[in-house]
Design a protein around this motif. Structure first.
Motif, short mmCIF file in Angstrom:
data_model
loop_
_atom_site.label_atom_id
_atom_site.label_comp_id
_atom_site.label_asym_id
_atom_site.label_seq_id
_atom_site.Cartn_x
_atom_site.Cartn_y
_atom_site.Cartn_z
N LEU A 177 -64.16 -42.62 21.76
CA LEU A 177 -63.38 -42.26 20.58
C LEU A 177 -63.90 -43.00 19.34
O LEU A 177 -64.07 -42.40 18.27
N ALA A 178 -64.16 -44.29 19.49
CA ALA A 178 -64.68 -45.07 18.36
C ALA A 178 -66.00 -44.50 17.87
O ALA A 178 -66.23 -44.37 16.67
N GLU A 179 -66.86 -44.13 18.81
CA GLU A 179 -68.15 -43.55 18.45
C GLU A 179 -67.98 -42.20 17.77
O GLU A 179 -68.69 -41.88 16.81
N THR A 180 -67.03 -41.41 18.24
CA THR A 180 -66.78 -40.10 17.64
C THR A 180 -66.26 -40.23 16.20
O THR A 180 -66.63 -39.44 15.33
N LEU A 181 -65.42 -41.23 15.96
CA LEU A 181 -64.83 -41.42 14.63
C LEU A 181 -65.76 -42.10 13.64
O LEU A 181 -65.61 -41.94 12.43
N ARG A 182 -66.74 -42.84 14.16
CA ARG A 182 -67.58 -43.67 13.29
C ARG A 182 -68.28 -42.85 12.22
O ARG A 182 -68.80 -41.77 12.48
N VAL B 174 -59.90 -34.49 12.45
CA VAL B 174 -60.64 -33.41 13.11
C VAL B 174 -61.45 -33.95 14.27
O VAL B 174 -61.47 -33.38 15.37
N ARG B 175 -62.11 -35.08 14.06
CA ARG B 175 -62.93 -35.66 15.13
C ARG B 175 -62.06 -36.19 16.28
O ARG B 175 -62.48 -36.19 17.43
N TYR B 176 -60.86 -36.63 15.96
CA TYR B 176 -59.93 -37.06 17.00
C TYR B 176 -59.59 -35.89 17.90
O TYR B 176 -59.60 -35.99 19.14
N VAL B 177 -59.29 -34.75 17.30
CA VAL B 177 -59.00 -33.54 18.06
C VAL B 177 -60.23 -33.12 18.86
O VAL B 177 -60.14 -32.74 20.03
N ARG B 178 -61.39 -33.20 18.23
CA ARG B 178 -62.64 -32.84 18.91
C ARG B 178 -62.88 -33.72 20.13
O ARG B 178 -63.30 -33.24 21.20
N PHE B 179 -62.60 -35.01 20.00
CA PHE B 179 -62.74 -35.94 21.13
C PHE B 179 -61.82 -35.53 22.27
O PHE B 179 -62.23 -35.49 23.43
N ALA B 180 -60.56 -35.23 21.96
CA ALA B 180 -59.60 -34.86 23.00
C ALA B 180 -60.05 -33.62 23.75
O ALA B 180 -59.92 -33.55 24.98
N VAL B 181 -60.59 -32.64 23.04
CA VAL B 181 -61.05 -31.40 23.68
C VAL B 181 -62.28 -31.66 24.54
O VAL B 181 -62.42 -31.12 25.64
N ALA B 182 -63.18 -32.52 24.07
CA ALA B 182 -64.42 -32.80 24.80
C ALA B 182 -64.20 -33.73 25.99
O ALA B 182 -64.94 -33.68 26.98
N HIS B 183 -63.17 -34.60 25.90
CA HIS B 183 -62.93 -35.60 26.95
C HIS B 183 -61.47 -35.58 27.38
O HIS B 183 -60.74 -36.58 27.25
N PRO B 184 -60.99 -34.46 27.93
CA PRO B 184 -59.56 -34.35 28.25
C PRO B 184 -59.07 -35.33 29.30
O PRO B 184 -57.91 -35.76 29.24
N ALA B 185 -59.91 -35.67 30.26
CA ALA B 185 -59.47 -36.62 31.29
C ALA B 185 -59.29 -38.01 30.71
O ALA B 185 -58.30 -38.70 31.00
N HIS B 186 -60.24 -38.46 29.91
CA HIS B 186 -60.07 -39.75 29.23
C HIS B 186 -58.78 -39.74 28.41
O HIS B 186 -58.00 -40.69 28.43
N PHE B 187 -58.57 -38.66 27.67
CA PHE B 187 -57.42 -38.54 26.77
C PHE B 187 -56.11 -38.65 27.54
O PHE B 187 -55.14 -39.24 27.05
N GLN B 188 -56.07 -38.10 28.74
CA GLN B 188 -54.85 -38.16 29.56
C GLN B 188 -54.50 -39.59 29.98
O GLN B 188 -53.33 -39.91 30.18
#
Length: 200
Positions: free
Chosen positions: A78-83, A93-107
């Protein structure tokens, strides 16, 4: 961007030292994405990864240790995605993108009851992600309470990502791009505070 379910298990014969940890993590992410964190079993993961039933415990000690490692990895991603994201709206937008790309981590990341709260890797990774989230709040104009504004912005991004992953906004979205839809929501709720797109 690679998703949680893109990583495949590696046969036992091809393991190098250190590969086992990643193989167990990959198998765990696969299970979580399909069935949720409650379905995790170290013995089942060992079977999926093609290793002895005791092997996962060597790296993670127990189920809590495994989930904690997944959460720490998620916060790093997530930190890398937001950087270097330009502005609060695009960080959302990138937060949402992270959740979609990494749903298991997000859970797993936001479920403290599943995690070892004092794990140093988790604490450090969470702080890096939090710092990136806080950086975007500096763009808000006339916010009387920056912490409260940050929680409001996080609530919007996290809530939308959760609704998106659980298919609760599928009908509302129709054929619209989720990221563009989120940009519209952010503009609607933070119209007075967010800079214009040209100013981001």
């Amino acid at each position: 961007m690679t998703s949680d379910r893109d990583t495949k298990s590696t046969p036992r014969s091809t393991y190098h030292h250190g590969d086992l940890r990643q193989a167990v993590l990959a198998a765990a992410l696969d299970v979580i994405a399909a069935e949720g964190p409650g379905a995790l079993s170290l013995r089942d993961l060992a079977r999926r990864a093609g290793v002895s039933h005791a092997a996962p415990a060597h790296h993670f000690k127990d189920r809590t240790g495994l989930l904690t490692a997944i959460a720490a990895e998620g916060y790093e991603l997530l930190a890398e995605t937001l950087r270097s994201s330009p502005g609060l709206r695009e960080r959302g937008v990138r937060y949402v993108r992270f959740a979609v790309a990494h749903p298991a981590h997000f859970q797993v990341m936001f479920r403290p009851e599943l995690l070892r709260a004092d794990d140093p890797d988790l604490l450090a990774a969470r702080e890096r992600a939090s710092a990136e989230l806080r950086t975007g709040v500096a763009d808000l104009a006339d916010a009387p309470d920056s912490r409260q504004a940050g929680i409001a912005a996080w609530s919007l991004a996290h809530g939308f990502a959760t609704l998106l992953l659980t298919h609760n906004v599928t009908a509302a979205l129709g054929d619209q791009d989720p990221e563009e839809y989120f940009r519209s929501l952010a503009g609607l709720l933070f119209a007075a505070q967010l800079p214009t797109p040209d100013g981001e």
